[in-house]
Design a protein around this motif. Structure first.
Motif, PDB file in Angstrom:
ATOM      1  N   TRP A   1       0.958  -1.147  -0.063  1.00  0.00           N
ATOM      2  CA  TRP A   1      -0.015  -0.138   0.021  1.00  0.00           C
ATOM      3  C   TRP A   1       0.719   1.270   0.006  1.00  0.00           C
ATOM      4  CZ3 TRP A   1      -0.837  -3.415   4.307  1.00  0.00           C
ATOM      5  CH2 TRP A   1      -1.436  -4.535   4.108  1.00  0.00           C
TER       6      TRP A   1
ATOM      7  N   GLN B   1       2.563   4.792  -0.463  1.00  0.00           N
ATOM      8  CA  GLN B   1       2.203   6.326  -0.681  1.00  0.00           C
ATOM      9  C   GLN B   1       3.397   6.877  -1.145  1.00  0.00           C
ATOM     10  OE1 GLN B   1       1.283   6.923   3.704  1.00  0.00           O
ATOM     11  NE2 GLN B   1      -0.953   6.890   3.338  1.00  0.00           N
TER      12      GLN B   1
ATOM     13  N   THR C   1      -1.767   3.132  -4.262  1.00  0.00           N
ATOM     14  CA  THR C   1      -1.885   3.012  -2.778  1.00  0.00           C
ATOM     15  C   THR C   1      -2.720   1.858  -2.255  1.00  0.00           C
ATOM     16  OG1 THR C   1      -1.992   4.476  -0.723  1.00  0.00           O
ATOM     17  CG2 THR C   1      -3.741   4.718  -2.166  1.00  0.00           C
TER      18      THR C   1
END
Length: 293
Positions: free
Chosen positions: A161, A163, A170
């Motif tokens: 995930w 960022q 994400t």
């Protein structure tokens, strides 16, 4: 909302002090807590004990992550990990009374809850075992005739995930390959460089395993020769992406006859399902690819 299992984290030893209860929904594979979530609960770098309750449906699993060094900022779900497992139908909660016994006291910066052994059969594969030799052979061929060569083995890890990383979603999970390079320049000191690829595996609508390279990147040590090195390295990195996609499709074709219900990852090499207890490692050791039939 029904839960597969619940856990608790505490800022004192022996499940004391400030605490937070975390649960995994029966309809979810993961529940994650980023450093920002732990900070909001006043538990960032302030967890000293934990409890994982028994589950009748999954192997209740909580994974704590910490930076490998004392760093103020570090990506979530990377670094050293401590995994606490309570096997399905164990009949009782499993406590880790002192995280200090595992060198994990007051330095947890992110957490993942996951429920292996949910239904059906889990097939567990080591990313490193599958890919390492193929990668070395393929990369050496791709770099043949250039000034670049491999510097040691690659880091085979994950990007969960992500960022702030260009071209990555994400909401997705990726496998990551990071390789250091040596650049040989006649009559000049060698340069350091590296290349990185992110691989996205997924199940299509029929449950067939598919994948592709989602991102490529490179880094070159700064200096007067950097520009000329980049002119030669960049096309090799792009060529490597296409070659990697071909090799990936070859590997995935061996699973084309299967229809899977789920795909998920575990840190390290967990090709054998762990018993109730604690295991430790680093996210740079390996990634376990789990396919659920």
């Amino acid at each position: 909302m029904s839960l597969s299992f619940i856990t608790s984290i505490h800022d004192y030893n022996n499940q004391g002090g400030t605490s937070q209860v975390l649960g995994l929904s029966s309809s979810s594979r993961y529940n994650k807590r980023r450093s920002t979530d732990l900070s909001s609960a006043n538990l960032l770098n302030d967890i000293s004990s934990a409890r994982v309750y028994n589950s009748s449906t999954v192997d209740a699993t909580m994974i704590l992550f910490k930076p490998p060094f004392s760093l103020p900022l570090y990506p979530d779900f990377h670094g050293d990990f401590l995994q606490i497992t309570n096997k399905e139908n164990s009949g009782s909660a499993f406590d880790v009374d002192q995280l200090s016994a595992h060198n994990f006291n007051n330095n947890t910066h992110s957490i993942i809850l996951v429920g292996p052994n949910k239904t059906g059969t889990d097939i567990r594969l080591s990313f490193r075992s599958i890919f390492l030799n193929k990668w070395k052979t393929t990369l050496d061929g791709t770099l043949s005739g250039s000034r670049a060569s491999r510097s040691g083995n690659p880091i085979l890890t994950w990007e969960m995930w992500p960022q702030g990383i260009s071209h990555l979603n994400t909401n997705n999970m990726y496998l990551k390959i990071h390789q250091k390079l040596n650049i040989d320049i006649p009559l000049w000191p060698d340069y350091d460089a590296s290349i990185t690829y992110h691989i996205y595996l997924y199940l299509n609508g029929a449950g067939t395993l598919r994948g592709h390279v989602s991102r490529w990147a490179y880094w070159i040590e700064g200096g007067i020769k950097s520009g000329s090195i980049e002119d030669q390295l960049r096309p090799k990195v792009i060529e490597g992406m296409d070659t990697l996609n071909d090799k990936l499709n070859e590997e995935l074709s061996s699973f084309s006859a299967f229809s899977f219900k789920d795909l998920y990852y575990l840190p390290g090499n967990q090709t054998s399902s762990p018993n109730t207890g604690v295991i430790q490692g680093s996210t740079t050791d390996d990634v376990t690819i789990v396919l659920n039939l």
